[in-house]
Design a protein around this motif. Sequence first.
Motif, PDB file in Angstrom:
ATOM      1  N   HIS A 134      12.366   2.853   9.314  1.00  0.00           N
ATOM      2  CA  HIS A 134      12.387   3.402   7.961  1.00  0.00           C
ATOM      3  C   HIS A 134      11.196   4.348   7.816  1.00  0.00           C
ATOM      4  O   HIS A 134      10.052   3.884   7.719  1.00  0.00           O
ATOM      5  CB  HIS A 134      12.319   2.276   6.932  1.00  0.00           C
ATOM      6  CG  HIS A 134      13.340   1.201   7.149  1.00  0.00           C
ATOM      7  ND1 HIS A 134      14.687   1.417   7.001  1.00  0.00           N
ATOM      8  CD2 HIS A 134      13.212  -0.096   7.535  1.00  0.00           C
ATOM      9  CE1 HIS A 134      15.353   0.304   7.269  1.00  0.00           C
ATOM     10  NE2 HIS A 134      14.477  -0.632   7.605  1.00  0.00           N
ATOM     11  N   PRO A 135      11.414   5.661   7.823  1.00  0.00           N
ATOM     12  CA  PRO A 135      10.345   6.658   7.937  1.00  0.00           C
ATOM     13  C   PRO A 135       9.173   6.502   6.967  1.00  0.00           C
ATOM     14  O   PRO A 135       8.050   6.807   7.304  1.00  0.00           O
ATOM     15  CB  PRO A 135      11.084   7.983   7.700  1.00  0.00           C
ATOM     16  CG  PRO A 135      12.483   7.696   8.146  1.00  0.00           C
ATOM     17  CD  PRO A 135      12.746   6.268   7.767  1.00  0.00           C
ATOM     18  N   ASN A 136       9.407   6.006   5.753  1.00  0.00           N
ATOM     19  CA  ASN A 136       8.337   5.949   4.760  1.00  0.00           C
ATOM     20  C   ASN A 136       7.666   4.579   4.655  1.00  0.00           C
ATOM     21  O   ASN A 136       6.895   4.336   3.737  1.00  0.00           O
ATOM     22  CB  ASN A 136       8.890   6.359   3.387  1.00  0.00           C
ATOM     23  CG  ASN A 136       9.357   7.804   3.376  1.00  0.00           C
ATOM     24  OD1 ASN A 136       8.731   8.662   3.976  1.00  0.00           O
ATOM     25  ND2 ASN A 136      10.475   8.069   2.707  1.00  0.00           N
ATOM     26  N   SER A 137       7.950   3.691   5.584  1.00  0.00           N
ATOM     27  CA  SER A 137       7.412   2.338   5.501  1.00  0.00           C
ATOM     28  C   SER A 137       6.107   2.203   6.285  1.00  0.00           C
ATOM     29  O   SER A 137       5.955   2.760   7.362  1.00  0.00           O
ATOM     30  CB  SER A 137       8.435   1.328   6.052  1.00  0.00           C
ATOM     31  OG  SER A 137       7.881   0.040   6.092  1.00  0.00           O
ATOM     32  N   ASN A 138       5.160   1.441   5.716  1.00  0.00           N
ATOM     33  CA  ASN A 138       3.921   1.106   6.414  1.00  0.00           C
ATOM     34  C   ASN A 138       3.914  -0.339   6.891  1.00  0.00           C
ATOM     35  O   ASN A 138       2.891  -0.852   7.329  1.00  0.00           O
ATOM     36  CB  ASN A 138       2.719   1.344   5.485  1.00  0.00           C
ATOM     37  CG  ASN A 138       2.475   2.823   5.246  1.00  0.00           C
ATOM     38  OD1 ASN A 138       2.558   3.619   6.177  1.00  0.00           O
ATOM     39  ND2 ASN A 138       2.192   3.184   4.004  1.00  0.00           N
ATOM     40  N   GLN A 139       5.053  -1.003   6.776  1.00  0.00           N
ATOM     41  CA  GLN A 139       5.177  -2.413   7.140  1.00  0.00           C
ATOM     42  C   GLN A 139       5.235  -2.581   8.657  1.00  0.00           C
ATOM     43  O   GLN A 139       5.886  -1.823   9.354  1.00  0.00           O
ATOM     44  CB  GLN A 139       6.467  -2.983   6.519  1.00  0.00           C
ATOM     45  CG  GLN A 139       6.797  -4.405   6.919  1.00  0.00           C
ATOM     46  CD  GLN A 139       5.883  -5.403   6.241  1.00  0.00           C
ATOM     47  OE1 GLN A 139       5.769  -5.414   5.022  1.00  0.00           O
ATOM     48  NE2 GLN A 139       5.232  -6.247   7.029  1.00  0.00           N
ATOM     49  N   TRP A 140       4.521  -3.611   9.155  1.00  0.00           N
ATOM     50  CA  TRP A 140       4.605  -3.989  10.561  1.00  0.00           C
ATOM     51  C   TRP A 140       5.576  -5.154  10.699  1.00  0.00           C
ATOM     52  O   TRP A 140       5.635  -6.026   9.829  1.00  0.00           O
ATOM     53  CB  TRP A 140       3.234  -4.400  11.081  1.00  0.00           C
ATOM     54  CG  TRP A 140       2.281  -3.261  11.212  1.00  0.00           C
ATOM     55  CD1 TRP A 140       1.468  -2.764  10.238  1.00  0.00           C
ATOM     56  CD2 TRP A 140       2.047  -2.459  12.368  1.00  0.00           C
ATOM     57  NE1 TRP A 140       0.733  -1.706  10.721  1.00  0.00           N
ATOM     58  CE2 TRP A 140       1.064  -1.501  12.029  1.00  0.00           C
ATOM     59  CE3 TRP A 140       2.560  -2.469  13.667  1.00  0.00           C
ATOM     60  CZ2 TRP A 140       0.592  -0.562  12.937  1.00  0.00           C
ATOM     61  CZ3 TRP A 140       2.098  -1.541  14.575  1.00  0.00           C
ATOM     62  CH2 TRP A 140       1.127  -0.595  14.207  1.00  0.00           C
ATOM     63  N   SER A 141       6.343  -5.162  11.779  1.00  0.00           N
ATOM     64  CA  SER A 141       7.324  -6.231  11.936  1.00  0.00           C
ATOM     65  C   SER A 141       7.602  -6.499  13.413  1.00  0.00           C
ATOM     66  O   SER A 141       7.150  -5.766  14.301  1.00  0.00           O
ATOM     67  CB  SER A 141       8.628  -5.860  11.220  1.00  0.00           C
ATOM     68  OG  SER A 141       9.283  -4.794  11.896  1.00  0.00           O
ATOM     69  N   ILE A 142       8.359  -7.565  13.653  1.00  0.00           N
ATOM     70  CA  ILE A 142       8.732  -7.979  15.006  1.00  0.00           C
ATOM     71  C   ILE A 142      10.237  -8.215  15.024  1.00  0.00           C
ATOM     72  O   ILE A 142      10.758  -8.937  14.161  1.00  0.00           O
ATOM     73  CB  ILE A 142       7.984  -9.278  15.397  1.00  0.00           C
ATOM     74  CG1 ILE A 142       6.465  -9.068  15.293  1.00  0.00           C
ATOM     75  CG2 ILE A 142       8.365  -9.716  16.810  1.00  0.00           C
ATOM     76  CD1 ILE A 142       5.664 -10.352  15.298  1.00  0.00           C
ATOM     77  N   PRO A 143      10.972  -7.640  15.969  1.00  0.00           N
ATOM     78  CA  PRO A 143      12.422  -7.839  16.015  1.00  0.00           C
ATOM     79  C   PRO A 143      12.780  -9.288  16.350  1.00  0.00           C
ATOM     80  O   PRO A 143      12.035  -9.980  17.053  1.00  0.00           O
ATOM     81  CB  PRO A 143      12.886  -6.883  17.120  1.00  0.00           C
ATOM     82  CG  PRO A 143      11.671  -6.636  17.957  1.00  0.00           C
ATOM     83  CD  PRO A 143      10.504  -6.723  17.031  1.00  0.00           C
TER      84      PRO A 143
END
Length: 246
Positions: A134-143
Motif C-alpha cells: 500500500h504505497p501511502n502506508s508507514n506500517q511494518w508487517s510480516i506475511p
Amino acid sequence: GGFTLPIIPNPREVIVSKDAPNFPLSSSTRIVLSDETAKVAQFEADLLSEFIRARTGLVLPSVQPSTTSDTSTGNTIHLVIRKSSKGDDGEKQNQAYDLSVTSNKVEITSCHAAGLLYGIQTLRQLLQKESTIHPNSNQWSIPCVTIKDMPRFHQWRGLHLDVGRHFFPVQEVKRFIDLMSLYKYNVFHWHLTEDQGWRIEIDKYPLLTAIGSKRDATPVLNDRENLDGKPYGPYYYTKDEVREIV
C-alpha cells in the motif's frame, strides 16, 4: 509466477497464507517468553528487540505470558523453547526451528537458543514495510506463513575474512558477522596473519605489529610479480578490540 518469500537460504518447508492479513508490527507489540525460555534465550529476545528497533524505530519490550492480558490473544511475538524429542539429531536439531505467523500472533519454537536465533533471522528477512503493498502506508508487517526449517549442513557454514591483505575496521568486522548471522552462517574464519600483514597485538612479541602491520607496497591485482609502490599500514587489532569482536 508463484509467490516467493525473501528468505536466504530457502527454508525446508514453507506454507504461505496468501489471503490472510499480515501480522502488523506496532508500538503495542510485545515479545513474550516464559521464565524457562528466558533462562536460556533472553539474549536472543533482546537481539530480536534490537533488530526491530534498528529497522523500524519501534521499541518492543519482553514480557512474561502472565504479565499482560493480551499476550494470548493479540499482536505478540512468542519465543518458545520446547523439550528435545527422543531421537532428535543433536546439533542439527538444536539449529532447527518452527516459525508460525498469523494475523495476530508470531511464534518461534525450537529446542535450543541457536534454533530460536535462526528463526529470528528468518523473521528479520520477512519484516517489510506496508508501502511495498500500500504505497501511502508507514506500517511494518510480516506475511502470514508457516515454516519448518533445519540446516542441511549443520557443522560448518562458514565465511572467510582476509584482513591480512586488506584491513577492515572493527565496525566493518562486526557488520560482516551480523550479515553472516542473518544468512545463518555459523563459522567465522578470521584470517589475521600472513606475509602481507600481521593484524593482532601480541604483548610478548611487539615487533610482530611494529613491523608486520605495515608493508612498503602491495602486489598488483592479478600480477603478484609487480608492486604498486604504495605504503600500507600500520593496521592491526588491539587485544581489547579482538575481545570485543570475539
